[in-house]
Design a protein around this motif. Structure first.
Motif, PDB file in Angstrom:
ATOM      1  N   VAL A 144      -2.469  19.324 -10.748  1.00  0.00           N
ATOM      2  CA  VAL A 144      -2.678  19.699  -9.353  1.00  0.00           C
ATOM      3  C   VAL A 144      -1.845  18.811  -8.438  1.00  0.00           C
ATOM      4  N   VAL A 145      -1.533  19.338  -7.275  1.00  0.00           N
ATOM      5  CA  VAL A 145      -0.777  18.616  -6.251  1.00  0.00           C
ATOM      6  C   VAL A 145      -1.718  18.393  -5.068  1.00  0.00           C
ATOM      7  N   VAL A 146      -2.010  17.131  -4.808  1.00  0.00           N
ATOM      8  CA  VAL A 146      -2.978  16.778  -3.765  1.00  0.00           C
ATOM      9  C   VAL A 146      -2.252  16.106  -2.603  1.00  0.00           C
ATOM     10  N   ALA A 147      -2.470  16.656  -1.425  1.00  0.00           N
ATOM     11  CA  ALA A 147      -1.897  16.079  -0.207  1.00  0.00           C
ATOM     12  C   ALA A 147      -3.015  15.627   0.715  1.00  0.00           C
ATOM     13  N   THR A 148      -2.830  14.457   1.317  1.00  0.00           N
ATOM     14  CA  THR A 148      -3.742  14.036   2.377  1.00  0.00           C
ATOM     15  C   THR A 148      -2.921  13.379   3.481  1.00  0.00           C
ATOM     16  N   LYS A 149      -3.583  13.058   4.592  1.00  0.00           N
ATOM     17  CA  LYS A 149      -2.865  12.609   5.779  1.00  0.00           C
ATOM     18  C   LYS A 149      -3.527  11.373   6.387  1.00  0.00           C
ATOM     19  N   PHE A 150      -2.731  10.599   7.128  1.00  0.00           N
ATOM     20  CA  PHE A 150      -3.274   9.435   7.825  1.00  0.00           C
ATOM     21  C   PHE A 150      -3.065   9.570   9.322  1.00  0.00           C
ATOM     22  N   LEU A 151      -3.956   8.944  10.074  1.00  0.00           N
ATOM     23  CA  LEU A 151      -3.940   8.986  11.529  1.00  0.00           C
ATOM     24  C   LEU A 151      -3.130   7.835  12.119  1.00  0.00           C
ATOM     25  N   PRO A 152      -2.778   7.899  13.398  1.00  0.00           N
ATOM     26  CA  PRO A 152      -2.120   6.777  14.063  1.00  0.00           C
ATOM     27  C   PRO A 152      -3.019   5.541  14.098  1.00  0.00           C
ATOM     28  N   ARG A 153      -2.418   4.402  14.382  1.00  0.00           N
ATOM     29  CA  ARG A 153      -3.216   3.188  14.560  1.00  0.00           C
ATOM     30  C   ARG A 153      -4.199   3.365  15.706  1.00  0.00           C
ATOM     31  N   SER A 154      -5.380   2.789  15.548  1.00  0.00           N
ATOM     32  CA  SER A 154      -6.364   2.810  16.622  1.00  0.00           C
ATOM     33  C   SER A 154      -6.017   1.722  17.641  1.00  0.00           C
ATOM     34  N   GLN A 155      -6.618   1.839  18.828  1.00  0.00           N
ATOM     35  CA  GLN A 155      -6.393   0.830  19.850  1.00  0.00           C
ATOM     36  C   GLN A 155      -6.904  -0.532  19.387  1.00  0.00           C
ATOM     37  N   GLN A 156      -8.020  -0.523  18.631  1.00  0.00           N
ATOM     38  CA  GLN A 156      -8.555  -1.781  18.109  1.00  0.00           C
ATOM     39  C   GLN A 156      -7.561  -2.465  17.185  1.00  0.00           C
ATOM     40  N   GLU A 157      -6.902  -1.672  16.330  1.00  0.00           N
ATOM     41  CA  GLU A 157      -5.913  -2.242  15.413  1.00  0.00           C
ATOM     42  C   GLU A 157      -4.728  -2.813  16.177  1.00  0.00           C
ATOM     43  N   ILE A 158      -4.285  -2.087  17.179  1.00  0.00           N
ATOM     44  CA  ILE A 158      -3.148  -2.551  17.976  1.00  0.00           C
ATOM     45  C   ILE A 158      -3.478  -3.878  18.643  1.00  0.00           C
ATOM     46  N   GLU A 159      -4.662  -3.945  19.233  1.00  0.00           N
ATOM     47  CA  GLU A 159      -5.079  -5.176  19.909  1.00  0.00           C
ATOM     48  C   GLU A 159      -5.273  -6.337  18.942  1.00  0.00           C
ATOM     49  N   ALA A 160      -5.650  -6.005  17.697  1.00  0.00           N
ATOM     50  CA  ALA A 160      -5.870  -7.048  16.691  1.00  0.00           C
ATOM     51  C   ALA A 160      -4.576  -7.444  15.976  1.00  0.00           C
ATOM     52  N   GLY A 161      -3.479  -6.775  16.304  1.00  0.00           N
ATOM     53  CA  GLY A 161      -2.198  -7.120  15.700  1.00  0.00           C
ATOM     54  C   GLY A 161      -1.993  -6.555  14.306  1.00  0.00           C
ATOM     55  N   VAL A 162      -2.748  -5.523  13.944  1.00  0.00           N
ATOM     56  CA  VAL A 162      -2.564  -4.888  12.640  1.00  0.00           C
ATOM     57  C   VAL A 162      -1.256  -4.098  12.673  1.00  0.00           C
ATOM     58  N   SER A 163      -0.363  -4.371  11.748  1.00  0.00           N
ATOM     59  CA  SER A 163       0.944  -3.718  11.739  1.00  0.00           C
ATOM     60  C   SER A 163       0.823  -2.267  11.280  1.00  0.00           C
ATOM     61  N   GLY A 164       1.870  -1.513  11.564  1.00  0.00           N
ATOM     62  CA  GLY A 164       1.893  -0.137  11.089  1.00  0.00           C
ATOM     63  C   GLY A 164       1.819  -0.072   9.580  1.00  0.00           C
ATOM     64  N   GLN A 165       2.516  -0.990   8.901  1.00  0.00           N
ATOM     65  CA  GLN A 165       2.506  -1.007   7.436  1.00  0.00           C
ATOM     66  C   GLN A 165       1.103  -1.254   6.891  1.00  0.00           C
ATOM     67  N   GLU A 166       0.402  -2.222   7.465  1.00  0.00           N
ATOM     68  CA  GLU A 166      -0.943  -2.540   7.008  1.00  0.00           C
ATOM     69  C   GLU A 166      -1.909  -1.397   7.311  1.00  0.00           C
ATOM     70  N   HIS A 167      -1.754  -0.786   8.463  1.00  0.00           N
ATOM     71  CA  HIS A 167      -2.600   0.349   8.832  1.00  0.00           C
ATOM     72  C   HIS A 167      -2.471   1.475   7.808  1.00  0.00           C
ATOM     73  N   ILE A 168      -1.246   1.811   7.445  1.00  0.00           N
ATOM     74  CA  ILE A 168      -1.023   2.904   6.496  1.00  0.00           C
ATOM     75  C   ILE A 168      -1.612   2.554   5.134  1.00  0.00           C
ATOM     76  N   ARG A 169      -1.448   1.300   4.715  1.00  0.00           N
ATOM     77  CA  ARG A 169      -2.011   0.887   3.421  1.00  0.00           C
ATOM     78  C   ARG A 169      -3.536   1.027   3.434  1.00  0.00           C
ATOM     79  N   ARG A 170      -4.154   0.600   4.527  1.00  0.00           N
ATOM     80  CA  ARG A 170      -5.610   0.697   4.626  1.00  0.00           C
ATOM     81  C   ARG A 170      -6.068   2.151   4.609  1.00  0.00           C
ATOM     82  N   GLN A 171      -5.355   2.990   5.349  1.00  0.00           N
ATOM     83  CA  GLN A 171      -5.732   4.408   5.399  1.00  0.00           C
ATOM     84  C   GLN A 171      -5.622   5.054   4.014  1.00  0.00           C
ATOM     85  N   LEU A 172      -4.533   4.752   3.302  1.00  0.00           N
ATOM     86  CA  LEU A 172      -4.374   5.352   1.975  1.00  0.00           C
ATOM     87  C   LEU A 172      -5.430   4.837   1.018  1.00  0.00           C
ATOM     88  N   ASP A 173      -5.695   3.549   1.028  1.00  0.00           N
ATOM     89  CA  ASP A 173      -6.708   3.006   0.117  1.00  0.00           C
ATOM     90  C   ASP A 173      -8.062   3.661   0.353  1.00  0.00           C
TER      91      ASP A 173
END
Length: 347
Positions: free
Chosen positions: A83-112
């Protein structure tokens, strides 16, 4: 069922992709018309039995319960490599931006978190759900590329973007040696054909797979005027997308009904058969077993050239609506408000 390569990838996908936005816990989710896990399992199994091997979900669908339901069903009814499974991730939240979470870290967290929901070690296609104007494009591409290199993602796709954004992203990816997007999932159907202006041409030239959502215009292309359903009655987002052009759209819907009678098939088959002449695999949602039946039968239906022209003849240009209407620096702020109130783990 017929199968095709997903753009330049090595993924062989069914010409119908089962959209899973209709699966999930309606109590904790964003939509009231979704189905529970028992119904989800029946639909997924039926789709597999009919040859569907391509499934599309997202971490945003019903607070992650769509991913959970889909993952458990596929574990019981299919081999992972079939099977071929696709899923999607959302943009960084305002909380993440304010906390200095990078785009790379955000994507890793979303995928995990998505992998945890799905109960899988990897996804075949990881999709950038909507353009994030507050995160550098380099960070997005670098973050996705890291996941490909780690073996957690096989290929990457994008959704809800303009053609210029898509071209810009893949040009930067090529320059930096990053994984490039192999597919695009935008709003496209008989009632909304704005993708034909630029995106379709770009995809054709660059061998990009088009896997559009809202393939049946949230059910409008599968019912005659006056017929209704729970989703048509309750889906406020679909109303936002289509109510403003209802008069012009109804003329096309009537032609779909007319051709359905001519061919002795359902309106679903006519609408999807037309779309299949334009794209690799439309994302067709299902909350009942017969929804899958109609979508799969569309693959076997070949419309005459004059009937295709007849369906297209009355189309009038439409304004951008829904996510794409908000896909601007101003509109993106609305998405940040949504993310601020998102459940823990999705922020």
């Amino acid at each position: 069922m017929e199968y095709a390569k997903l753009g330049s990838s090595e993924l062989s996908v069914s010409r119908i992709c089962l959209g899973c936005m209709g699966f999930g816990n309606a109590v904790t989710g964003q939509h009231s018309w979704t189905v529970d896990e028992t119904a989800t399992r029946e639909i997924v199994k039926h789709a597999l039995d009919l040859g569907v091997n391509f499934f599309d979900t997202a971490i945003a669908y019903q607070n992650g319960t769509s991913e959970e339901y889909l993952g458990r069903a596929l574990k019981d009814y299919a081999q992972r490599d079939e099977v071929v499974v696709a899923t999607k991730f959302l943009p960084r939240s305002q909380q993440e931006i304010e906390a200095g979470v990078s785009g790379q870290e955000h994507i890793r967290r979303q995928l995990d978190l998505s992998l945890q929901h799905l109960g899988m070690d990897y996804v075949d296609l990881y999709i950038y759900h909507m353009w994030d104007y507050q995160t550098p494009l380099y960070d997005i591409l670098d973050g996705m590329n890291q996941l490909v290199k780690a073996g957690k993602v096989r290929y990457i796709g994008i959704a809800n973007c303009y053609a210029y954004q898509f071209a810009k992203a893949n040009a930067l990816a090529e320059k930096e040696g990053f994984a490039k997007f192999v597919s695009v999932q935008n709003h496209y159907n008989l009632l909304f054909r704005e993708e034909e202006r630029e995106m379709a041409k770009l995809c054709d030239e660059d061998n990009i797979a088009m896997t559009p959502y809202s393939a049946l215009a949230s059910g409008r292309l599968s019912r005659r005027p006056g017929e209704t359903s729970k989703r048509l009655a309750e889906d406020s987002y679909a109303k936002l997308k289509y109510d403003g052009t209802a008069a012009a759209d109804e003329k096309i819907i009537l032609r779909v009904a007319e051709l359905a009678d001519k061919y002795g098939v359902s309106m679903t088959e006519i609408a999807l058969s037309w779309l299949l002449t334009r794209v690799t695999a439309p994302v067709a949602g299902a909350t009942k077993l017969h929804h899958i039946d109609g979508a799969v039968k569309a693959v076997e239906l070949n419309l005459a050239a004059e009937d295709i022209a007849y369906l297209e003849e009355l189309y009038v240009p439409h304004n951008l609506v829904g996510v794409m209407a908000q896909n601007t620096r101003v509109g993106n702020k609305k998405e940040q408000v949504w993310m601020k109130n998102a459940p823990k783990g999705m922020q």
